[in-house]
Design a protein around this motif. Sequence first.
Motif, PDB file in Angstrom:
ATOM      1  N   ASP A 244       0.832  -1.211   0.000  1.00 37.05           N
ATOM      2  CA  ASP A 244       0.000   0.000   0.000  1.00 37.05           C
ATOM      3  C   ASP A 244       0.865   1.260   0.000  1.00 37.05           C
ATOM      4  OD1 ASP A 244      -2.434  -1.335  -0.054  1.00 37.05           O
ATOM      5  OD2 ASP A 244      -2.768  -1.160   2.121  1.00 37.05           O
ATOM      6  N   ALA A 245       1.927   1.246   0.803  1.00 36.05           N
ATOM      7  CA  ALA A 245       2.810   2.415   0.872  1.00 36.05           C
ATOM      8  C   ALA A 245       3.463   2.684  -0.482  1.00 36.05           C
ATOM      9  CB  ALA A 245       3.876   2.206   1.949  1.00 36.05           C
ATOM     10  N   TYR A 246       3.972   1.637  -1.129  1.00 32.60           N
ATOM     11  CA  TYR A 246       4.576   1.820  -2.456  1.00 32.60           C
ATOM     12  C   TYR A 246       3.548   2.344  -3.465  1.00 32.60           C
ATOM     13  CZ  TYR A 246       9.071  -0.461  -1.391  1.00 32.60           C
ATOM     14  OH  TYR A 246      10.303  -0.777  -0.896  1.00 32.60           O
ATOM     15  N   ARG A 247       2.311   1.837  -3.366  1.00 36.29           N
ATOM     16  CA  ARG A 247       1.271   2.316  -4.283  1.00 36.29           C
ATOM     17  C   ARG A 247       0.995   3.799  -4.046  1.00 36.29           C
ATOM     18  NH1 ARG A 247      -3.839   3.283  -3.534  1.00 36.29           N
ATOM     19  NH2 ARG A 247      -3.917   2.067  -1.618  1.00 36.29           N
ATOM     20  N   HIS A 248       0.917   4.196  -2.787  1.00 35.89           N
ATOM     21  CA  HIS A 248       0.679   5.618  -2.483  1.00 35.89           C
ATOM     22  C   HIS A 248       1.833   6.485  -2.989  1.00 35.89           C
ATOM     23  CE1 HIS A 248      -3.027   5.119  -0.329  1.00 35.89           C
ATOM     24  NE2 HIS A 248      -2.490   4.291   0.542  1.00 35.89           N
ATOM     25  N   ILE A 249       3.054   6.020  -2.797  1.00 36.62           N
ATOM     26  CA  ILE A 249       4.210   6.772  -3.292  1.00 36.62           C
ATOM     27  C   ILE A 249       4.154   6.859  -4.813  1.00 36.62           C
ATOM     28  CG2 ILE A 249       6.725   6.776  -3.522  1.00 36.62           C
ATOM     29  CD1 ILE A 249       6.777   5.443  -0.670  1.00 36.62           C
ATOM     30  N   ALA A 250       3.797   5.754  -5.455  1.00 38.08           N
ATOM     31  CA  ALA A 250       3.676   5.751  -6.921  1.00 38.08           C
ATOM     32  C   ALA A 250       2.607   6.746  -7.368  1.00 38.08           C
ATOM     33  CB  ALA A 250       3.363   4.352  -7.427  1.00 38.08           C
ATOM     34  N   ASP A 251       1.481   6.777  -6.656  1.00 35.43           N
ATOM     35  CA  ASP A 251       0.404   7.714  -7.008  1.00 35.43           C
ATOM     36  C   ASP A 251       0.871   9.160  -6.858  1.00 35.43           C
ATOM     37  OD1 ASP A 251      -1.254   5.575  -7.525  1.00 35.43           O
ATOM     38  OD2 ASP A 251      -2.364   5.737  -5.635  1.00 35.43           O
ATOM     39  N   ILE A 252       1.613   9.441  -5.784  1.00 35.05           N
ATOM     40  CA  ILE A 252       2.101  10.801  -5.551  1.00 35.05           C
ATOM     41  C   ILE A 252       3.140  11.191  -6.595  1.00 35.05           C
ATOM     42  CG2 ILE A 252       3.474  12.234  -3.976  1.00 35.05           C
ATOM     43  CD1 ILE A 252       2.137  10.605  -1.665  1.00 35.05           C
ATOM     44  N   THR A 253       4.099  10.316  -6.835  1.00 27.70           N
ATOM     45  CA  THR A 253       5.181  10.667  -7.768  1.00 27.70           C
ATOM     46  C   THR A 253       4.743  10.600  -9.216  1.00 27.70           C
ATOM     47  OG1 THR A 253       6.030   8.395  -7.743  1.00 27.70           O
ATOM     48  CG2 THR A 253       7.011   9.962  -6.186  1.00 27.70           C
ATOM     49  N   GLY A 254       3.658   9.903  -9.502  1.00 27.52           N
ATOM     50  CA  GLY A 254       3.181   9.794 -10.877  1.00 27.52           C
ATOM     51  C   GLY A 254       2.079  10.760 -11.213  1.00 27.52           C
ATOM     52  N   ALA A 255       1.886  11.774 -10.378  1.00 29.97           N
ATOM     53  CA  ALA A 255       0.776  12.706 -10.576  1.00 29.97           C
ATOM     54  C   ALA A 255       0.946  13.582 -11.811  1.00 29.97           C
ATOM     55  CB  ALA A 255       0.599  13.582  -9.330  1.00 29.97           C
TER      56      ALA A 255
ATOM     57  N   ARG B 121       8.516   7.864 -14.340  1.00 32.03           N
ATOM     58  CA  ARG B 121       9.524   6.808 -14.143  1.00 32.03           C
ATOM     59  C   ARG B 121       9.594   6.407 -12.666  1.00 32.03           C
ATOM     60  NH1 ARG B 121      11.076   3.329 -17.166  1.00 32.03           N
ATOM     61  NH2 ARG B 121      11.248   4.823 -18.830  1.00 32.03           N
ATOM     62  N   ARG B 122       9.607   7.397 -11.778  1.00 36.33           N
ATOM     63  CA  ARG B 122       9.624   7.089 -10.338  1.00 36.33           C
ATOM     64  C   ARG B 122       8.334   6.387  -9.914  1.00 36.33           C
ATOM     65  NH1 ARG B 122      12.341  12.040  -6.951  1.00 36.33           N
ATOM     66  NH2 ARG B 122      14.466  11.680  -7.670  1.00 36.33           N
ATOM     67  N   ALA B 123       7.240   6.807 -10.497  1.00 38.86           N
ATOM     68  CA  ALA B 123       5.966   6.152 -10.190  1.00 38.86           C
ATOM     69  C   ALA B 123       6.022   4.683 -10.596  1.00 38.86           C
ATOM     70  CB  ALA B 123       4.825   6.865 -10.897  1.00 38.86           C
ATOM     71  N   LEU B 124       6.570   4.411 -11.769  1.00 39.98           N
ATOM     72  CA  LEU B 124       6.686   3.024 -12.232  1.00 39.98           C
ATOM     73  C   LEU B 124       7.583   2.218 -11.296  1.00 39.98           C
ATOM     74  CD1 LEU B 124       6.189   0.755 -14.260  1.00 39.98           C
ATOM     75  CD2 LEU B 124       8.129   1.649 -15.582  1.00 39.98           C
ATOM     76  N   GLU B 125       8.720   2.787 -10.910  1.00 34.73           N
ATOM     77  CA  GLU B 125       9.640   2.073 -10.017  1.00 34.73           C
ATOM     78  C   GLU B 125       8.935   1.637  -8.736  1.00 34.73           C
ATOM     79  OE1 GLU B 125      12.775   4.906  -9.474  1.00 34.73           O
ATOM     80  OE2 GLU B 125      13.534   4.659 -11.519  1.00 34.73           O
ATOM     81  N   ASN B 126       8.176   2.543  -8.145  1.00 41.02           N
ATOM     82  CA  ASN B 126       7.481   2.212  -6.906  1.00 41.02           C
ATOM     83  C   ASN B 126       6.272   1.323  -7.163  1.00 41.02           C
ATOM     84  OD1 ASN B 126       8.936   3.583  -4.642  1.00 41.02           O
ATOM     85  ND2 ASN B 126       8.733   5.272  -6.091  1.00 41.02           N
ATOM     86  N   GLY B 127       5.616   1.498  -8.290  1.00 44.11           N
ATOM     87  CA  GLY B 127       4.519   0.621  -8.661  1.00 44.11           C
ATOM     88  C   GLY B 127       4.985  -0.814  -8.857  1.00 44.11           C
ATOM     89  N   LEU B 128       6.187  -0.974  -9.427  1.00 43.77           N
ATOM     90  CA  LEU B 128       6.742  -2.329  -9.602  1.00 43.77           C
ATOM     91  C   LEU B 128       7.063  -2.972  -8.260  1.00 43.77           C
ATOM     92  CD1 LEU B 128       9.010  -1.731 -12.728  1.00 43.77           C
ATOM     93  CD2 LEU B 128       7.003  -3.233 -12.594  1.00 43.77           C
TER      94      LEU B 128
ATOM     95  N   THR C 153       1.782   5.198 -19.636  1.00 44.43           N
ATOM     96  CA  THR C 153       2.117   6.615 -19.470  1.00 44.43           C
ATOM     97  C   THR C 153       3.522   6.906 -19.993  1.00 44.43           C
ATOM     98  OG1 THR C 153       0.650   6.864 -17.575  1.00 44.43           O
ATOM     99  CG2 THR C 153       2.437   8.461 -17.765  1.00 44.43           C
ATOM    100  N   LEU C 154       4.430   5.953 -19.812  1.00 45.78           N
ATOM    101  CA  LEU C 154       5.802   6.118 -20.286  1.00 45.78           C
ATOM    102  C   LEU C 154       5.951   5.776 -21.766  1.00 45.78           C
ATOM    103  CD1 LEU C 154       7.672   4.690 -17.195  1.00 45.78           C
ATOM    104  CD2 LEU C 154       7.778   7.040 -18.047  1.00 45.78           C
ATOM    105  N   GLY C 155       4.887   5.312 -22.394  1.00 48.99           N
ATOM    106  CA  GLY C 155       4.936   4.983 -23.816  1.00 48.99           C
ATOM    107  C   GLY C 155       5.404   3.572 -24.107  1.00 48.99           C
ATOM    108  N   ASP C 156       5.566   2.743 -23.076  1.00 50.98           N
ATOM    109  CA  ASP C 156       5.953   1.347 -23.281  1.00 50.98           C
ATOM    110  C   ASP C 156       4.674   0.521 -23.432  1.00 50.98           C
ATOM    111  OD1 ASP C 156       6.958  -1.229 -23.306  1.00 50.98           O
ATOM    112  OD2 ASP C 156       8.338  -0.904 -21.621  1.00 50.98           O
ATOM    113  N   PHE C 157       4.075   0.639 -24.622  1.00 49.41           N
ATOM    114  CA  PHE C 157       2.785   0.005 -24.860  1.00 49.41           C
ATOM    115  C   PHE C 157       2.886  -1.518 -24.933  1.00 49.41           C
ATOM    116  CE2 PHE C 157       2.345   4.268 -26.897  1.00 49.41           C
ATOM    117  CZ  PHE C 157       1.569   4.814 -25.880  1.00 49.41           C
ATOM    118  N   GLN C 158       4.048  -2.029 -25.320  1.00 52.14           N
ATOM    119  CA  GLN C 158       4.231  -3.479 -25.376  1.00 52.14           C
ATOM    120  C   GLN C 158       4.125  -4.073 -23.966  1.00 52.14           C
ATOM    121  OE1 GLN C 158       4.583  -5.134 -28.355  1.00 52.14           O
ATOM    122  NE2 GLN C 158       4.254  -6.969 -27.133  1.00 52.14           N
ATOM    123  N   ARG C 159       4.880  -3.494 -23.026  1.00 51.72           N
ATOM    124  CA  ARG C 159       4.849  -4.002 -21.643  1.00 51.72           C
ATOM    125  C   ARG C 159       3.482  -3.735 -21.007  1.00 51.72           C
ATOM    126  NH1 ARG C 159       5.201  -7.632 -18.481  1.00 51.72           N
ATOM    127  NH2 ARG C 159       6.006  -7.306 -16.406  1.00 51.72           N
TER     128      ARG C 159
END
Length: 195
Positions: free
Chosen positions: A38-49, A60-67, A103-109
């Motif tokens: 949950d914490a990583y998801r919240h950080i991802a939401d904040i950094t990916g705003a 990119r930071r949002a993706l890192e924390n989302g992963l 969002t990062l344009g990596d449509f394949q992944r």
Amino acid sequence: LPGSSAAQEVVVRRAVEYVDKMAAEAGDDPVLLNDLADAYRHIADITGAFRMARGASSPRRALENGLKALALRRRLLALNPGDAKARTNLEDSVWATGGRYATLGDFQRAGELYQEHLRMCEQALQRADTAEERYHLGTSLTSNGSMERELGHYDAALRYHRRGLEVREALLKADPASNRARRARGGDLPRIYRL
């Protein structure tokens, strides 16, 4: 406010450091692992705003924390395969991470994760055929259609969008007074017409 970006960057950096440290020491405690995901998801939401990097915020930071959140969600389900809540949380995390790749344009992944999400939604619907599971299926079909369109696979995109529309029309037919069903169905029509 002057200096607020710098302050936010420090707060986010320290939060990530703290959560990373806790995750390294978490062991197999499902309550702690869930809280950390949950914490990583919240950080991802904040950094990916924002779509563009801005201080501590960037897709990119949002993706890192989302992963990181996704990895913990996978671990939680592996620890307890029968846990319906863990399965739902993983389903949500797979979908959100697909969106971060898009969002990062990596449509394949993104497409790969959306395909995984679709399989999870179809399996969930087999376990419990509920309206909520049908809404999830409709969302997944639409997400897959959008990715296929981005990849230039217009026939596949159209098939996904039509299937999503069918799911949502069935939801509206089952509950004609549902504002949610009307909104969901209304969003599908423009997607189909754009193809």
